[in-house]
Write a protein that holds these residues in place. Sequence first.
Motif, PDB file in Angstrom:
ATOM      1  N   LEU A   1       1.188  -1.350  -0.039  1.00 26.45           N
ATOM      2  CA  LEU A   1       0.388  -0.596   0.111  1.00 26.45           C
ATOM      3  C   LEU A   1       0.740   1.325   0.170  1.00 26.45           C
ATOM      4  O   LEU A   1      -0.097   2.375  -0.877  1.00 26.45           O
ATOM      5  N   GLN A   2       2.153   1.249   0.890  1.00 27.49           N
ATOM      6  CA  GLN A   2       3.026   2.249   0.624  1.00 27.49           C
ATOM      7  C   GLN A   2       4.134   2.425  -0.552  1.00 27.49           C
ATOM      8  O   GLN A   2       4.247   3.377  -0.901  1.00 27.49           O
ATOM      9  N   ILE A   3       4.792   1.406  -1.191  1.00 24.71           N
ATOM     10  CA  ILE A   3       5.481   0.893  -2.395  1.00 24.71           C
ATOM     11  C   ILE A   3       4.688   1.979  -2.695  1.00 24.71           C
ATOM     12  O   ILE A   3       4.982   2.371  -4.079  1.00 24.71           O
ATOM     13  N   SER A   4       3.196   1.870  -3.936  1.00 26.14           N
ATOM     14  CA  SER A   4       1.977   1.804  -5.160  1.00 26.14           C
ATOM     15  C   SER A   4       2.272   3.544  -4.640  1.00 26.14           C
ATOM     16  O   SER A   4       2.288   3.801  -5.566  1.00 26.14           O
ATOM     17  N   ASP A   5       2.226   3.558  -3.871  1.00 25.75           N
ATOM     18  CA  ASP A   5       1.987   4.988  -3.093  1.00 25.75           C
ATOM     19  C   ASP A   5       3.747   5.661  -3.237  1.00 25.75           C
ATOM     20  O   ASP A   5       3.462   7.424  -4.621  1.00 25.75           O
ATOM     21  N   GLU A   6       4.528   5.820  -3.033  1.00 30.90           N
ATOM     22  CA  GLU A   6       5.505   5.868  -2.719  1.00 30.90           C
ATOM     23  C   GLU A   6       5.768   6.061  -4.445  1.00 30.90           C
ATOM     24  O   GLU A   6       6.759   6.934  -5.048  1.00 30.90           O
ATOM     25  N   PHE A   7       6.412   5.314  -5.074  1.00 25.22           N
ATOM     26  CA  PHE A   7       7.083   4.567  -6.496  1.00 25.22           C
ATOM     27  C   PHE A   7       5.478   4.962  -7.393  1.00 25.22           C
ATOM     28  O   PHE A   7       6.015   5.088  -9.227  1.00 25.22           O
ATOM     29  N   ALA A   8       4.106   5.585  -7.354  1.00 28.27           N
ATOM     30  CA  ALA A   8       3.275   5.637  -7.996  1.00 28.27           C
ATOM     31  C   ALA A   8       3.109   4.539  -9.601  1.00 28.27           C
ATOM     32  O   ALA A   8       3.806   4.414 -10.161  1.00 28.27           O
ATOM     33  N   ILE A   9       3.165   3.305  -8.955  1.00 28.69           N
ATOM     34  CA  ILE A   9       3.030   2.140  -9.721  1.00 28.69           C
ATOM     35  C   ILE A   9       1.661   1.867  -9.830  1.00 28.69           C
ATOM     36  O   ILE A   9       0.946   1.843  -8.721  1.00 28.69           O
ATOM     37  N   GLY A  10       1.960   0.967 -10.846  1.00 31.43           N
ATOM     38  CA  GLY A  10      -0.036   0.135 -10.838  1.00 31.43           C
ATOM     39  C   GLY A  10       0.216  -1.493  -9.955  1.00 31.43           C
ATOM     40  O   GLY A  10       0.749  -0.948  -9.471  1.00 31.43           O
ATOM     41  N   SER A  11      -0.795  -2.229 -10.393  1.00 33.88           N
ATOM     42  CA  SER A  11      -1.249  -3.819 -10.116  1.00 33.88           C
ATOM     43  C   SER A  11      -0.079  -4.655 -11.392  1.00 33.88           C
ATOM     44  O   SER A  11       0.466  -5.603 -10.336  1.00 33.88           O
TER      45      SER A  11
ATOM     46  N   THR B   1       0.837  -1.069  11.552  1.00 38.76           N
ATOM     47  CA  THR B   1       1.549   0.203  12.436  1.00 38.76           C
ATOM     48  C   THR B   1       1.804   0.847  11.345  1.00 38.76           C
ATOM     49  O   THR B   1       2.356   1.086  10.604  1.00 38.76           O
ATOM     50  N   GLU B   2       0.699   2.012  10.871  1.00 46.22           N
ATOM     51  CA  GLU B   2       0.804   2.217  10.092  1.00 46.22           C
ATOM     52  C   GLU B   2       2.138   3.913   9.779  1.00 46.22           C
ATOM     53  O   GLU B   2       2.184   4.230   8.946  1.00 46.22           O
ATOM     54  N   SER B   3       2.189   3.620  11.327  1.00 42.30           N
ATOM     55  CA  SER B   3       3.250   4.699  11.281  1.00 42.30           C
ATOM     56  C   SER B   3       4.555   4.519  11.361  1.00 42.30           C
ATOM     57  O   SER B   3       6.027   4.934  10.886  1.00 42.30           O
ATOM     58  N   VAL B   4       4.393   3.236  11.042  1.00 41.51           N
ATOM     59  CA  VAL B   4       5.598   1.928  10.310  1.00 41.51           C
ATOM     60  C   VAL B   4       6.330   2.310   8.909  1.00 41.51           C
ATOM     61  O   VAL B   4       5.295   1.525   8.168  1.00 41.51           O
ATOM     62  N   GLY B   5       7.241   2.760   8.179  1.00 42.65           N
ATOM     63  CA  GLY B   5       7.164   2.990   7.164  1.00 42.65           C
ATOM     64  C   GLY B   5       7.765   1.280   6.508  1.00 42.65           C
ATOM     65  O   GLY B   5       8.413   0.791   7.337  1.00 42.65           O
ATOM     66  N   TRP B   6       6.915   1.558   4.619  1.00 42.62           N
ATOM     67  CA  TRP B   6       7.415   0.275   4.408  1.00 42.62           C
ATOM     68  C   TRP B   6       9.511  -0.146   5.065  1.00 42.62           C
ATOM     69  O   TRP B   6       8.929  -1.299   4.808  1.00 42.62           O
TER      70      TRP B   6
END
Length: 509
Positions: free
Chosen positions: A85-95, A207-212
């Motif tokens: 969920l975090q990786i897709s946002d950071e790298f702006a990638i799709g499925s 724990t959403e406060s922990v970054g990927w």
Amino acid sequence: MRPAHLAWRTPRSSNEGASRRCAEWERPITASEHSAAPTSATTGTHQQRDDGGELTGAVVIVALVSAISGLLYGYDTGIISGALLQISDEFAIGSGWEQVIAASILAGAVIGALVCSRLSERLGRRKTLLIVATVFVLGSLAASLSPDPVTLSLSRVVLGFAVGGATQTAPVYVAELAPSAYRGRLVLFFQIAIGVGILIATIVGATESVGWRVAIGAAVVPSALMLLLMLRLPDSPRWLVKAGQAERAREALERVRPPGTDVSPELHDISQLVEAERTAKTSGWRGLREPWVRPALVVGCGLAIFTQLSGIEMIVYYSPTILTDNGFSDSAALRVSVALGATYLITQLIGLAIIDRVGRRRLTLITLPGAALALIVLGTFFVTGNSGEAQVPYIIATLITFMAFTAGGIQLMGWLTGSEIYPLATREAGAAAQSASLWGTNLLITLTLLSIIDTIGTGQTFWLYAAFNIAGFVFLYRRMPELTGRSLEQIEGRLSDGRFTPADFAGAR
């Protein structure tokens, strides 16, 4: 399976034939046998060598290393679920990229399982596990520092090599060093640790406060601990005997047995076993092509494939992605992952506790229809549009029900059968082939799942995997014999006689 995950039993007295000695050495120990008094070999009942019988600090460390490797397997494969969920946002990638990132560790695992099978024979279990621990450290660091999805995927391939190598080598290593009375229980730590790793991964992900990057990089700590512990341990005495280093094998046994234990009888039995393997006509990878061995290979690899087609990886890797794509909040989806991870661990423990009483075949056939029905119900929620907020509790309950049926049933079998279904001289090759089948199917599913969902829909995909469970039931009902309570000698005997159907194993044991 997964890898040979069962105990190797001490052989019978020295006046018996080499084939009987080999089979008894590797037969899984049941709980009742741990406390059973030895009886005479002439009566046809079992008799165990006195191998010290007590746990030593060195054996506990060996079991801890195996447990850490299992935990890393569960954590490294499970952490991607919430991290995506975090990786897709950071790298702006799709499925498409999400599938590649999730599946890359599995590609590495296929390579690791096959390569480390060879390495453990050539270099020894200890050196192979030192390599695996080092790769765990390097892979975790590289993945956590990846600047783009390409580097992240390649790093997870490296990490996957360690995962595949650990599943192939660690359980065998602990089985070959542990005293017979504790061997089965210590080897099972590996299986349990996988569930612990998955549960920890889902908690960290929730724990959403922990970054990927921190979440993935945290695996460096247990990886480094595994490496440090391995530096203190001896190699497998069985491998040392095979390598012609009998004196080092004696020293290794003396290090892991209580002070003053006479290891000569145990060393003698190991030598007899190694000699029997060396002179076997059907051995290694070539032996798997023998017509009489083929039924075991079909059942073993078929079972490994259906453990993955059950849908377990769809839920472990992609449940947060599937749920958020269907209206769940990130927080709710991640909390569901924690519940699923806890269910996985609890039902695995229950399954391990009852498997010898219920039976491998029976437990699998009882639980597969429940998993299929749960997926049919899940699919119906989404196909009929009943996946809104009002149905959330029912969707979660059905997901947990599916996880309970599959984790406590067929998921126990993928690794288990590799240690008992193949003839002695082909057992390592058979377990490697079965492990590669499992990881390869896992890779294919993970690379295609989100694309299938995009093409046919979420509900229809659940129905597709329900059909796979039904197909698995039919296959195993027709082909998988009940191996519970059978010695490896009996299993190999039936196989060599061409009697390897469920009917051939029915009746008295």
